[in-house]
Design an enzyme around this catalytic site. Sequence first.
Site, short mmCIF file in Angstrom:
data_model
loop_
_atom_site.label_atom_id
_atom_site.label_comp_id
_atom_site.label_asym_id
_atom_site.label_seq_id
_atom_site.Cartn_x
_atom_site.Cartn_y
_atom_site.Cartn_z
N LYS A 45 -18.57 -34.21 57.49
CA LYS A 45 -17.97 -35.54 57.53
C LYS A 45 -18.61 -36.48 56.52
O LYS A 45 -19.75 -36.29 56.10
CB LYS A 45 -18.05 -36.12 58.94
CG LYS A 45 -19.46 -36.33 59.44
CD LYS A 45 -19.45 -36.86 60.88
CE LYS A 45 -18.84 -38.23 60.95
NZ LYS A 45 -18.90 -38.81 62.32
N GLY A 46 -17.85 -37.48 56.13
CA GLY A 46 -18.28 -38.42 55.10
C GLY A 46 -19.64 -39.04 55.38
O GLY A 46 -19.92 -39.48 56.49
N VAL A 71 -10.29 -44.37 60.49
CA VAL A 71 -11.61 -44.25 61.11
C VAL A 71 -12.62 -45.13 60.38
O VAL A 71 -13.48 -45.76 60.99
CB VAL A 71 -12.07 -42.78 61.14
CG1 VAL A 71 -13.51 -42.68 61.64
CG2 VAL A 71 -11.13 -41.95 62.02
N ASN A 127 -16.17 -38.82 47.26
CA ASN A 127 -14.95 -39.49 47.72
C ASN A 127 -14.80 -40.81 46.97
O ASN A 127 -15.44 -41.80 47.31
CB ASN A 127 -15.02 -39.72 49.22
CG ASN A 127 -13.82 -40.48 49.75
OD1 ASN A 127 -12.82 -40.67 49.04
ND2 ASN A 127 -13.90 -40.93 50.98
N CYS A 130 -12.92 -44.79 48.09
CA CYS A 130 -13.57 -45.90 48.78
C CYS A 130 -13.37 -47.21 48.03
O CYS A 130 -13.28 -47.22 46.80
CB CYS A 130 -15.06 -45.62 48.92
SG CYS A 130 -15.41 -44.16 49.89
N ASN A 192 -6.46 -36.73 48.71
CA ASN A 192 -6.92 -37.49 49.86
C ASN A 192 -5.67 -38.04 50.56
O ASN A 192 -4.55 -37.79 50.12
CB ASN A 192 -7.85 -38.63 49.40
CG ASN A 192 -8.85 -39.01 50.46
OD1 ASN A 192 -8.58 -38.90 51.66
ND2 ASN A 192 -10.02 -39.46 50.04
N GLY A 243 -3.99 -30.95 51.65
CA GLY A 243 -2.92 -31.88 52.00
C GLY A 243 -1.79 -31.15 52.70
O GLY A 243 -0.93 -30.57 52.05
N GLY A 265 -7.47 -29.48 56.88
CA GLY A 265 -7.90 -30.68 57.57
C GLY A 265 -7.21 -30.90 58.90
O GLY A 265 -7.65 -30.43 59.94
#
Length: 304
Positions: A45-46, A71, A127, A130, A192, A243, A265
């Site tokens: 996770k990020g 989230v 990522n 952001c 993304n 995706g 995902g």
Amino acid sequence: MADLTTNIGKLVMKNPVMTASGTFGYGEEFSDFIDISRLGGIIVKGTTLKHREGHPYPRMAETPSGMINAVGLHTKGVDYFVENIYPRIKDTATNILVNVSGSTIDDYVATAEKINALDKIPAIELNISCPNVKEGGMAFGTSCASAASVVSAVRKAYDKTLIVKLSPNVTNIAEIALAVEEAGADSVSLINTLMGMAIDAEKRKPLLSTVTGGLSGACVKPIALRMVWQVAKAVKIPVVGLGGIMNATDAIEFLLAGASAVEIGTANFIDPTVTIKVIEGINAYLDRHGFKSVRDIIGKLETA
């Protein structure tokens, strides 16, 4: 049994199937369902420099053929990861990658430096979707200049495999991919989530506290496939496709479009064993068509 080995820069993977950040925890959460060592890689996770609470609830909602989420990078920060999570997962018998996020270039660099010091983490996924707080909240990945600036800075601080995750919320994703390739990326991953929204008509209110959020799931696959195909033709570095991959056939389509590996995902929320089914399905496809290696089908879409 076909040879499923693939490479993302210097990163060697036993097969092309990875998990997408934010959908698989740290891998431990799925160990009751599957042998996680069978995966080509797990993208955890990020992770950000500092602790983040994320957005208020509600922050996830189901949509037709997908889901929408806001989230907001709920994380305890990179130091917590280094001290508490890394010791638990470092000996997992597959590649463990960390998704790195930030609000400023300095945030990205500082986080990447801390991850760079971890021997058992061979790669990061940057990522760049952001918001850049110094540019009024515009995402780093929505312009060639800002995307290149953050990648170039991280490249100087990080000496392992650098995968850059691209935003689909742009006019020309191939231009962004070329910019980050030139700035030093070893690979790009895409797509993304797409920006979307969902509304409760009876309550006349949005389903998410933030009103808009990231759309994922089967509904985005045609867009993701198109973008992967475009980017794979434009860059020389490996492409990771994601995706809307819900099964092995979906994954094979991404490989044919030019992806050297894929990430799964949203499908993990529906079927926690889907990754293993995709690996087995890719192998069955290669055997059925007489291919000896998964590399034999990467980018082999026949368009003429």
